[in-house]
Design an enzyme around this catalytic site. Structure first.
Site, short mmCIF file in Angstrom:
data_model
loop_
_atom_site.label_atom_id
_atom_site.label_comp_id
_atom_site.label_asym_id
_atom_site.label_seq_id
_atom_site.Cartn_x
_atom_site.Cartn_y
_atom_site.Cartn_z
N LYS A 1 0.83 -1.22 0.00
CA LYS A 1 0.00 0.00 0.00
C LYS A 1 0.86 1.26 0.00
O LYS A 1 0.63 2.18 -0.76
CB LYS A 1 -0.90 0.04 1.25
N ARG B 1 -9.08 1.23 8.85
CA ARG B 1 -8.72 -0.17 9.12
C ARG B 1 -9.84 -0.89 9.85
O ARG B 1 -9.69 -2.07 10.14
CB ARG B 1 -7.46 -0.20 9.98
N ARG C 1 11.63 -3.15 11.22
CA ARG C 1 10.68 -2.57 12.18
C ARG C 1 10.31 -3.61 13.24
O ARG C 1 10.14 -4.78 12.92
CB ARG C 1 9.41 -2.13 11.45
P1 ADP Z 1 2.33 -1.76 3.23
O1 ADP Z 1 2.39 -0.27 3.13
O2 ADP Z 1 1.10 -2.35 2.59
O3 ADP Z 1 2.53 -2.28 4.63
P2 ADP Z 1 4.91 -1.67 1.78
O4 ADP Z 1 4.57 -0.78 0.64
O5 ADP Z 1 5.76 -1.11 2.88
O6 ADP Z 1 3.55 -2.35 2.38
O7 ADP Z 1 5.60 -3.00 1.18
C1 ADP Z 1 6.03 -4.06 2.04
C2 ADP Z 1 7.41 -4.55 1.59
O8 ADP Z 1 7.28 -5.24 0.32
C3 ADP Z 1 8.42 -3.43 1.37
O9 ADP Z 1 9.69 -3.89 1.76
C4 ADP Z 1 8.36 -3.16 -0.14
O10 ADP Z 1 9.59 -2.67 -0.63
C5 ADP Z 1 8.01 -4.55 -0.70
N1 ADP Z 1 7.11 -4.51 -1.86
C6 ADP Z 1 6.10 -3.63 -2.12
N2 ADP Z 1 5.47 -3.93 -3.29
C7 ADP Z 1 6.08 -5.04 -3.78
C8 ADP Z 1 5.90 -5.85 -4.95
N3 ADP Z 1 4.93 -5.59 -5.86
N4 ADP Z 1 6.73 -6.93 -5.13
C9 ADP Z 1 7.69 -7.20 -4.20
N5 ADP Z 1 7.92 -6.49 -3.09
C10 ADP Z 1 7.14 -5.41 -2.87
P1 AMP Z 2 1.21 0.61 9.02
O1 AMP Z 2 2.45 1.39 8.85
O2 AMP Z 2 0.04 1.15 8.21
O3 AMP Z 2 1.40 -0.88 8.81
O4 AMP Z 2 0.75 0.79 10.55
C1 AMP Z 2 1.58 0.37 11.62
C2 AMP Z 2 0.76 0.24 12.91
O5 AMP Z 2 0.17 1.51 13.26
C3 AMP Z 2 -0.44 -0.72 12.82
O6 AMP Z 2 -0.07 -2.08 13.03
C4 AMP Z 2 -1.33 -0.17 13.95
O7 AMP Z 2 -0.87 -0.55 15.22
C5 AMP Z 2 -1.14 1.34 13.80
N1 AMP Z 2 -2.13 1.92 12.85
C6 AMP Z 2 -1.87 2.52 11.65
N2 AMP Z 2 -3.01 2.92 11.06
C7 AMP Z 2 -4.03 2.56 11.89
C8 AMP Z 2 -5.45 2.67 11.85
N3 AMP Z 2 -6.09 3.24 10.80
N4 AMP Z 2 -6.17 2.19 12.89
C9 AMP Z 2 -5.56 1.62 13.95
N5 AMP Z 2 -4.23 1.46 14.06
C10 AMP Z 2 -3.46 1.93 13.04
#
Ligand code: ADP
Ligand code: AMP
Length: 213
Positions: free
Chosen positions: A13, A88, A160
């Site tokens: 995302k 969420r 993280r």
């Molecule tokens: P989210 O915001 O949904 O938690 P991220 O955008 O941070 O996810 O992506 C999660 C991990 O996967 C990151 O390390 C990112 O670089 C990698 N990633 C994102 N999109 C892809 C893809 N299409 N193919 C492979 N790896 C990806």
């Molecule tokens: P993210 O970076 O979007 O994966 O969010 C990291 C963490 O932040 C999540 O696992 C939750 O603990 C908190 N968080 C982020 N967005 C929300 C939301 N909309 N509602 C509740 N918790 C959130």
């Protein structure tokens, strides 16, 4: 244009939201980033949010909604935004819908980046985040130029705390229980679009651009 990014944690995302924000000139609003910035600064909000984040749980709706509504009421959001990580839960979606309706407005697209759980666990293990600017990398798919160092700001790259395997399992459980119902919610509103998030990042982005126009 007001866009919501849906999908499991690690589905991509944030990666796609950044690309959308750049191409369409919209602010990228990530509640996770806002919480992490507050944790880093040691604010009251950060201390409260951290209790939940470290366990892979959601921060309570009341707190999250307040932060989000405050952020999207700022002038840079007047022409639209890309929401990443919000809503969420169904109550979060309802609060957003009501706030927009009061302005005679609504969400244009909810884009579900669809990735099965087994791919997620692998993705999260490889994700590295910059402690200074929050930029994300992936050890295999998006490696930094120098191992362990952020390309953008030179900060240190870390795994993280909430990307460790046990916490990821919790986050996926929470996702299925509390967030996945939003797919049906936005389907019923007629704004849901699904993209295959297992494709290469640039192919996922192409699919999204084909939807947004
Ligand atoms: P989210 O915001 O949904 O938690 P991220 O955008 O941070 O996810 O992506 C999660 C991990 O996967 C990151 O390390 C990112 O670089 C990698 N990633 C994102 N999109 C892809 C893809 N299409 N193919 C492979 N790896 C990806
Ligand atoms: P993210 O970076 O979007 O994966 O969010 C990291 C963490 O932040 C999540 O696992 C939750 O603990 C908190 N968080 C982020 N967005 C929300 C939301 N909309 N509602 C509740 N918790 C959130």
């Amino acid at each position: 244009m007001k866009i919501i990014m849906l999908g499991a944690p690690g589905a991509g995302k944030g990666t796609q939201a950044k690309l959308i924000a750049e191409k369409y000139g919209l602010p990228h609003v990530s509640t996770g980033d806002i919480f992490r910035a507050n944790v880093k600064e040691g604010t009251q909000l950060g201390l409260e949010a951290k209790k939940y984040m470290d366990q892979g749980l959601l921060v309570p709706d009341e707190l999250t909604v307040r932060i989000l509504l405050d952020r999207v009421s700022r002038p840079d959001c007047s022409a639209g935004y890309v929401l990443d990580g919000f809503p969420r839960t169904i109550p979060q979606a309802q609060v957003l819908e009501k706030a927009l309706a009061e302005l005679g407005d609504q969400i244009d697209f909810a884009i579900d980046v669809d990735v099965p759980d087994e791919n997620i666990v692998r993705r999260m293990g490889g994700r590295r985040a910059c402690v200074t600017c929050g930029a994300t990398y992936h050890m295999e798919h998006v490696p930094p130029r120098t191992e362990g160092i952020c390309d953008t700001c030179g900060g240190e790259l870390i795994l993280r705390e909430d990307d460790k395997p046990d916490t990821v399992k919790n986050r996926l459980k929470v996702y299925h229980e509390q967030t996945q119902p939003l797919i049906d919610f936005y389907q019923k509103k007629g704004v849901l679009r699904v993209v295959d998030g297992t494709m290469d990042m640039k192919d996922v982005f192409e699919a999204i651009v084909a939807i947004l126009g």
